[in-house]
Design an enzyme around this catalytic site. Structure first.
Site, PDB file in Angstrom:
ATOM      1  CE  LYS A 170       8.174 -21.407 -17.810  1.00  0.00           C
ATOM      2  NZ  LYS A 170       7.338 -20.157 -17.851  1.00  0.00           N
TER       3      LYS A 170
ATOM      4  CG  HIS B 298      24.708 -29.562  -9.570  1.00  0.00           C
ATOM      5  ND1 HIS B 298      25.837 -30.283  -9.321  1.00  0.00           N
ATOM      6  CD2 HIS B 298      24.909 -28.364  -8.989  1.00  0.00           C
ATOM      7  CE1 HIS B 298      26.691 -29.572  -8.613  1.00  0.00           C
ATOM      8  NE2 HIS B 298      26.139 -28.409  -8.396  1.00  0.00           N
TER       9      HIS B 298
ATOM     10  CB  ALA C 142      25.566 -19.897  -0.582  1.00  0.00           C
TER      11      ALA C 142
END
Length: 202
Positions: A99, A111, A171
């Protein structure tokens, strides 16, 4: 264009589709959408007012007011909202929402990621489960990510921050401050193991 099944496909009169494009069944293409040469629209897409380049492949996705440059693949199950500007040779994968954001050439967002109100540079990799946290409850803020950055899985990038070129975000990190170029950023608590304390809890 090659229209596989006109009975299950709607194309608005304002749309412009190249002769070499292929439109599979169960697609809805509305508004002043433009679709380039050799682009393939696989089944189950809703495309409204988008500009799609050459050699693009889109599968089972919703796109509204988005721009997709040459050679990019989108989907399945991606959602490109107004202001999404995707560069050349990119990958926007399953369950990715974009967006009001620009994604640079060659960048992969494979993903389960929300890319909102940000600018990603060229040849970046954004891992699974990353959230660009753009809303503080009162205002929207933007994030800038430079070229050749790696953002690992399950990271939160809390705007406004600037992630400089070549940054590597480990991560599970929550990014709250801007990073210098070529830095390694780790922002997570150390694992603690207490043996035997889990017995009988489930």
């Amino acid at each position: 264009m090659k229209l596989i099944d006109e009975k299950t496909t709607y194309i608005s009169p304002e749309a412009k589709i190249a002769d070499s494009a292929v439109i599979y069944p169960n697609n809805t293409i509305t508004g002043e959408t433009v679709i380039g040469e050799n682009t393939v629209i696989m089944p189950n897409c809703i495309i409204d007012g988008c500009r799609i380049g050459d050699n693009v492949k889109i599968t089972a996705s919703v796109m509204e007011g988005a721009t997709i440059a040459d050679g990019t693949t989108v989907g399945p199950f991606a959602y490109l909202r107004k202001g999404a500007d995707i560069g050349k040779e990119c990958r926007v994968g399953d369950f990715v929402e974009v967006k009001n954001a620009k994604i640079g050439d060659g960048t992969k967002v494979a993903h389960l990621t929300y890319v909102g109100d940000c600018e990603l540079g060229r040849k970046c990799n954004v891992g699974c489960g990353v959230v660009f946290v753009n809303y503080d409850g009162k205002q929207k803020h933007r994030t800038t990510v430079g070229d050749h950055c790696f953002i690992g899985s399950n990271c939160n990038v809390i705007a406004p921050v600037n992630i400089a070129d070549g940054s590597y975000i480990a991560a599970g990190t929550t990014v709250t401050e801007s990073t210098p170029a070529d830095s390694l950023v780790v922002g997570r608590s150390r694992q603690v193991v207490k043996e035997g304390r889990g017995k009988g809890r489930f």
